[in-house]
Scaffold this motif. Sequence first.
Motif, mmCIF file in Angstrom:
data_model
loop_
_atom_site.group_PDB
_atom_site.id
_atom_site.type_symbol
_atom_site.label_atom_id
_atom_site.label_comp_id
_atom_site.label_asym_id
_atom_site.label_seq_id
_atom_site.Cartn_x
_atom_site.Cartn_y
_atom_site.Cartn_z
ATOM 1 N N GLU A 169 16.456 27.770 -28.196
ATOM 2 C CA GLU A 169 17.061 26.920 -27.174
ATOM 3 C C GLU A 169 17.631 27.788 -26.053
ATOM 4 O O GLU A 169 18.128 28.883 -26.300
ATOM 5 N N SER A 170 17.587 27.312 -24.833
ATOM 6 C CA SER A 170 18.112 28.080 -23.701
ATOM 7 C C SER A 170 19.630 27.964 -23.648
ATOM 8 O O SER A 170 20.242 27.144 -24.333
ATOM 9 N N ASN A 171 20.240 28.808 -22.836
ATOM 10 C CA ASN A 171 21.694 28.828 -22.611
ATOM 11 C C ASN A 171 22.494 29.138 -23.871
ATOM 12 O O ASN A 171 23.578 28.609 -24.074
ATOM 13 N N ILE A 172 21.976 29.982 -24.736
ATOM 14 C CA ILE A 172 22.736 30.422 -25.905
ATOM 15 C C ILE A 172 23.521 31.660 -25.491
ATOM 16 O O ILE A 172 22.958 32.615 -24.955
ATOM 17 N N ASN A 173 24.839 31.625 -25.728
ATOM 18 C CA ASN A 173 25.721 32.721 -25.344
ATOM 19 C C ASN A 173 26.497 33.235 -26.553
ATOM 20 O O ASN A 173 26.644 32.528 -27.564
ATOM 21 N N ASP A 176 28.685 31.144 -29.341
ATOM 22 C CA ASP A 176 28.165 29.805 -29.622
ATOM 23 C C ASP A 176 27.881 29.642 -31.115
ATOM 24 O O ASP A 176 27.450 30.576 -31.787
ATOM 25 N N LYS A 192 18.872 27.111 -32.329
ATOM 26 C CA LYS A 192 19.386 26.190 -31.326
ATOM 27 C C LYS A 192 20.885 26.038 -31.505
ATOM 28 O O LYS A 192 21.449 26.494 -32.502
ATOM 29 N N HIS A 193 21.531 25.404 -30.536
ATOM 30 C CA HIS A 193 22.960 25.135 -30.661
ATOM 31 C C HIS A 193 23.181 24.193 -31.861
ATOM 32 O O HIS A 193 22.343 23.323 -32.116
#
Length: 203
Positions: A169-173, A176, A192-193
């Motif tokens: 998944e995108s936007n994993i920081n 998280d 994924k989140h």
Amino acid sequence: MNKPDEQFDEKLSNHFKARKARTTLSHAQQLALKHSVAQKQPKKLGFALQLTSLTCALGLLAFIVLNSNNVINTAPKTVLNTIDIHDYSFITTHEIDQTGSYASAITQQKRALDTQLANDLRRHQQRHIEYGTLVKVDNDWYIASCNDEVLVQIKQSLLSDLKGRHAVESNINTGDMLAMAHNGKGQIIALKHAGVGVSQCKA
């Protein structure tokens, strides 16, 4: 009283008086003694300051020693950007090896019985969704699993493969909470989140 007791008391009294006369200081001797003792005593204020300084120095030394040994302000295992892999009993490493095959390995850092290791592997392979916090990102990702004392290391090779299949998944920081999907063989197939319902590991 009888006669022998009186004689004994009289001898004792005479002996005491004679000893007292020999050991008693004269008035001049008493004054000289008081004067010499007064000169030898340290100033009370100076002594108090020395004692206070010594106490402060010892307190500072104890703080420095304890702080350098991480006894004070010991951070939990999931502190962002700083991890110590020695805090974890097992490290599971997932990657695509040089032949292009999926490879996972468990490096055991603490001595455990072979049967215990086999049971942990079996539980690991039976898992479908595993939750954890992304604690460090360099070339690899390090995820502190909700399964206590397990740090999951995902190598760059597996990350590239998963991203190529759009399984990350995108936007994993860092920080998280993630869900790691496993197949029946225990291989990570997606990241994924964790979602709204899972914001931290359950105790």
